[in-house]
Structures are given as C-alpha cells and as structure tokens.
Design a protein around this motif. Structure first.
Motif, mmCIF file in Angstrom:
data_model
loop_
_atom_site.group_PDB
_atom_site.id
_atom_site.type_symbol
_atom_site.label_atom_id
_atom_site.label_comp_id
_atom_site.label_asym_id
_atom_site.label_seq_id
_atom_site.Cartn_x
_atom_site.Cartn_y
_atom_site.Cartn_z
ATOM 1 N N GLU A 98 0.850 -1.185 0.000
ATOM 2 C CA GLU A 98 0.000 0.000 0.000
ATOM 3 C C GLU A 98 0.885 1.235 0.000
ATOM 4 O O GLU A 98 1.892 1.288 0.713
ATOM 5 C CB GLU A 98 -0.930 0.023 1.226
ATOM 6 C CG GLU A 98 -1.971 -1.069 1.239
ATOM 7 C CD GLU A 98 -3.002 -0.866 2.345
ATOM 8 O OE1 GLU A 98 -3.391 0.300 2.577
ATOM 9 O OE2 GLU A 98 -3.415 -1.856 2.963
ATOM 10 N N VAL A 99 0.502 2.212 -0.805
ATOM 11 C CA VAL A 99 1.279 3.447 -0.872
ATOM 12 C C VAL A 99 0.349 4.645 -0.749
ATOM 13 O O VAL A 99 -0.852 4.562 -1.034
ATOM 14 C CB VAL A 99 2.082 3.556 -2.184
ATOM 15 C CG1 VAL A 99 3.007 2.364 -2.357
ATOM 16 C CG2 VAL A 99 1.160 3.716 -3.384
ATOM 17 N N LEU A 100 0.936 5.757 -0.325
ATOM 18 C CA LEU A 100 0.220 7.023 -0.225
ATOM 19 C C LEU A 100 0.913 8.045 -1.115
ATOM 20 O O LEU A 100 2.141 8.208 -1.045
ATOM 21 C CB LEU A 100 0.204 7.515 1.224
ATOM 22 C CG LEU A 100 -0.440 8.879 1.483
ATOM 23 C CD1 LEU A 100 -1.932 8.854 1.138
ATOM 24 C CD2 LEU A 100 -0.229 9.306 2.929
ATOM 25 N N ILE A 101 0.135 8.717 -1.947
ATOM 26 C CA ILE A 101 0.637 9.784 -2.806
ATOM 27 C C ILE A 101 0.019 11.097 -2.341
ATOM 28 O O ILE A 101 -1.194 11.181 -2.100
ATOM 29 C CB ILE A 101 0.282 9.514 -4.276
ATOM 30 C CG1 ILE A 101 1.128 8.360 -4.823
ATOM 31 C CG2 ILE A 101 0.462 10.761 -5.137
ATOM 32 C CD1 ILE A 101 0.737 7.924 -6.220
ATOM 33 N N ILE A 102 0.847 12.128 -2.200
ATOM 34 C CA ILE A 102 0.365 13.452 -1.800
ATOM 35 C C ILE A 102 0.793 14.447 -2.866
ATOM 36 O O ILE A 102 1.992 14.686 -3.067
ATOM 37 C CB ILE A 102 0.909 13.865 -0.429
ATOM 38 C CG1 ILE A 102 0.703 12.749 0.603
ATOM 39 C CG2 ILE A 102 0.229 15.149 0.043
ATOM 40 C CD1 ILE A 102 1.369 13.024 1.943
ATOM 41 N N ALA A 103 -0.177 15.010 -3.578
ATOM 42 C CA ALA A 103 0.098 15.879 -4.719
ATOM 43 C C ALA A 103 -0.573 17.230 -4.525
ATOM 44 O O ALA A 103 -1.748 17.301 -4.163
ATOM 45 C CB ALA A 103 -0.397 15.238 -6.012
ATOM 46 N N ALA A 115 1.084 6.803 -9.977
ATOM 47 C CA ALA A 115 -0.135 6.171 -9.468
ATOM 48 C C ALA A 115 -0.667 5.147 -10.462
ATOM 49 O O ALA A 115 -1.074 4.043 -10.083
ATOM 50 C CB ALA A 115 -1.190 7.242 -9.180
ATOM 51 N N GLU A 116 -0.647 5.499 -11.739
ATOM 52 C CA GLU A 116 -1.150 4.585 -12.767
ATOM 53 C C GLU A 116 -0.308 3.328 -12.861
ATOM 54 O O GLU A 116 -0.835 2.223 -13.001
ATOM 55 C CB GLU A 116 -1.191 5.310 -14.111
ATOM 56 C CG GLU A 116 -2.274 6.380 -14.171
ATOM 57 C CD GLU A 116 -2.189 7.223 -15.429
ATOM 58 O OE1 GLU A 116 -3.220 7.796 -15.813
ATOM 59 O OE2 GLU A 116 -1.087 7.326 -16.024
ATOM 60 N N THR A 130 -4.443 8.464 -2.742
ATOM 61 C CA THR A 130 -3.907 9.772 -3.110
ATOM 62 C C THR A 130 -4.631 10.872 -2.361
ATOM 63 O O THR A 130 -5.857 10.848 -2.222
ATOM 64 C CB THR A 130 -4.050 10.024 -4.628
ATOM 65 O OG1 THR A 130 -3.351 9.010 -5.349
ATOM 66 C CG2 THR A 130 -3.487 11.383 -5.008
ATOM 67 N N ILE A 131 -3.859 11.841 -1.898
ATOM 68 C CA ILE A 131 -4.412 13.110 -1.407
ATOM 69 C C ILE A 131 -4.039 14.159 -2.436
ATOM 70 O O ILE A 131 -2.850 14.425 -2.661
ATOM 71 C CB ILE A 131 -3.855 13.499 -0.032
ATOM 72 C CG1 ILE A 131 -3.946 12.350 0.967
ATOM 73 C CG2 ILE A 131 -4.610 14.715 0.511
ATOM 74 C CD1 ILE A 131 -3.255 12.640 2.297
ATOM 75 N N MET A 181 5.156 3.001 1.339
ATOM 76 C CA MET A 181 5.876 4.155 0.814
ATOM 77 C C MET A 181 4.925 5.339 0.753
ATOM 78 O O MET A 181 3.710 5.171 0.555
ATOM 79 C CB MET A 181 6.443 3.875 -0.582
ATOM 80 C CG MET A 181 7.648 2.947 -0.608
ATOM 81 S SD MET A 181 9.135 3.661 0.156
ATOM 82 C CE MET A 181 9.478 5.020 -0.975
ATOM 83 N N ILE A 182 5.502 6.548 0.871
ATOM 84 C CA ILE A 182 4.739 7.796 0.758
ATOM 85 C C ILE A 182 5.498 8.699 -0.203
ATOM 86 O O ILE A 182 6.701 8.949 -0.023
ATOM 87 C CB ILE A 182 4.572 8.481 2.129
ATOM 88 C CG1 ILE A 182 3.907 7.528 3.124
ATOM 89 C CG2 ILE A 182 3.755 9.766 1.993
ATOM 90 C CD1 ILE A 182 3.864 8.061 4.555
#
Length: 266
Positions: A98-103, A115-116, A130-131, A181-182
């Motif tokens: 599981e990962v978190l993306i902050i854009a 992300a894709e 994603t945030i 991962m973030i």
C-alpha cells in the motif's frame, strides 16, 4: 547531450493555468519522476517533469512557461533528457503493498503516471491512496487519473470541491503505519509542512520528495542546484530524494536563483 527537436502534436488545457503539451517523440524514462530539459528557443531552457512518456504538463508562472503557452500545434521546442533520479517502488516483501501519494498543484504531474503504474494500469498491483490538493476546484490536476488508480481524497483551499482545507488536514488523520511508501510533490511550503508531520511520526525512511530547483547543466557539473547542507545536486542526486536525506536541509527555508543568491522558498 544536445537537445532533440520535438514537434507539438496536441495541447490540452488541464486547468485555467496549466496545459499539457504532447510531442511527436517519446523520452525513454527509466524511472517515473525523472525530468527533461525543455528549450524554448530564444527564451530559456527549463526543467520539466514528464507527465506522460511524450508530454510535459506546465503551469504558467514565468517568462519561459509563458512563452510555452504562446506555442501552437506543429510548433517545436528542444528536449534533452530524461535526467535525474525517479521514484522507487515498494520492496516486494509481502503479497500486497500500500502506498500514499500526496500531490499539490502542478506537483501532480510526475505523480499521476506513478499512481497509474502502481495501481496495475501498467503492470503492477499496489493499493494506491492519493491526497490531491489545489487552490480551487478549477485548478485540480489529473483528478480522473488518480481516481482511476485507487482511493482519492481531495482538498481545496477555498472549499469549492470536496474538503475545505489542505492536504495536511487529511494526512494528519491517516494511519501512516499501513503504507509501505509515501510520495510527495507540490509547492515547497506544502512539502515542508508534510515533512514536519512525517518526521514527527518517524516515517521519513519510507518517504520520497520530488524537489524543484534552478537548473543550468542538468547533469551534475555546474553545481547551480546544490542544496545545503550536504551539497546534494538536485539534478543528479535528485530530483527525488528519500526524506531522511533532507533532514537539516534547506527544504522549506530558502533556495537560490539563477545568480546563486539565496531567496525565500515562499
């Protein structure tokens, strides 16, 4: 490396201030998050993240980007690259990562293809959250790309879409232990606030930040993009850095302009 000539084959108006320029040539990037040097003839050469293999996504903020916005389909620019380091995928040490993306803002450009790729659209199978933040609804970038890649939290500064507030508001409510991962990219004031939160939660070892600095050579020779205290070259050692490498750095404090003069980050 000399620039190659790239003809514009399509222009997409993403937001009132952001456009994506598609070219008739692809840059073979080894890792998502690398950048290309974009030569706007007669104006300047600037670094831009790749939002697709054959496209850059540009916000109109200065002389060179304004000149880009004056170009039309069939006009051309010079491209060289890709350069630098990209994002790394989670280590395959368990069945499901599981990962978190902050854009934030145009920082979504290098993160949307990441992300894709991780969500399975390009061959992996990682759960993506994603945030995505923007000043206002009309400035949200690549909302559909992130939404199609997993769970999406949206924040707008003025509350015109979804949650009124900042990406840090959502971040503070999440259980960060669940993420392997973030990944973060956006305005430096945003990244600095995120850095402080992640440092307080002892998560920096599993974070990657994509930085923006003034580049000249883009191959690690001139030193124009070195950041204090370690002297890391953003063009060569970055632009993607593990959070632990940015401790005690200039992140969120200052940067240098084309003459090397220290200027505030915001």
């Amino acid at each position: 490396m000399r620039p190659i000539n790239a003809r514009i084959i399509d222009i997409v108006n993403e937001t009132p201030t952001i456009r994506t320029f598609f070219f008739d040539t692809e840059l073979k990037s080894e890792n998502i998050g690398q950048f290309a040097m974009v030569w706007v003839r007669g104006i300047d050469e600037i670094p831009m993240a790749l939002s697709y293999n054959n496209a850059i996504t540009v916000q109109k903020v200065g002389e060179a980007t304004s000149a880009l916005f004056d170009l039309n389909i069939d006009d051309s620019i010079g491209l060289r690259g890709p350069y630098g380091t990209g994002f790394t995928l989670p280590e395959n040490n368990k069945k499901k990562s599981e990962v978190l993306i902050i854009a934030g803002g145009v920082g979504a450009a290098p993160l949307a293809p990441l992300a894709e790729k991780m969500s399975g659209n390009q061959g992996t199978n990682i759960k993506v959250t994603t945030i995505l933040g923007a000043r206002t609804e009309s400035e949200l970038l690549f909302e559909s790309r992130f939404n199609n890649s997993g769970m999406l939290h949206i924040t707008t500064d003025d509350g015109s879409c979804a949650r009124c507030g900042f990406v840090t508001d959502v971040l503070s409510e999440l259980d960060l232990d669940q993420y392997d991962m973030i990944y973060i990219c956006g305005p430096e004031i945003m990244m600095s606030c995120i850095f402080d939160i992640l440092q307080s939660k002892q998560c920096l070892h599993k974070t990657e930040f994509s930085l923006h600095r003034y580049f000249k050579c883009a191959i690690g020779v001139c030193g124009a993009c070195c950041i204090d205290e370690e002297g890391l070259r953003v063009c060569k050692d970055g632009p993607v850095f593990r959070g632990t490498r940015l401790q005690n750095s200039e992140l969120g404090k200052y940067k240098r302009d084309s003459s090397g003069t220290i200027v505030p980050c915001y």
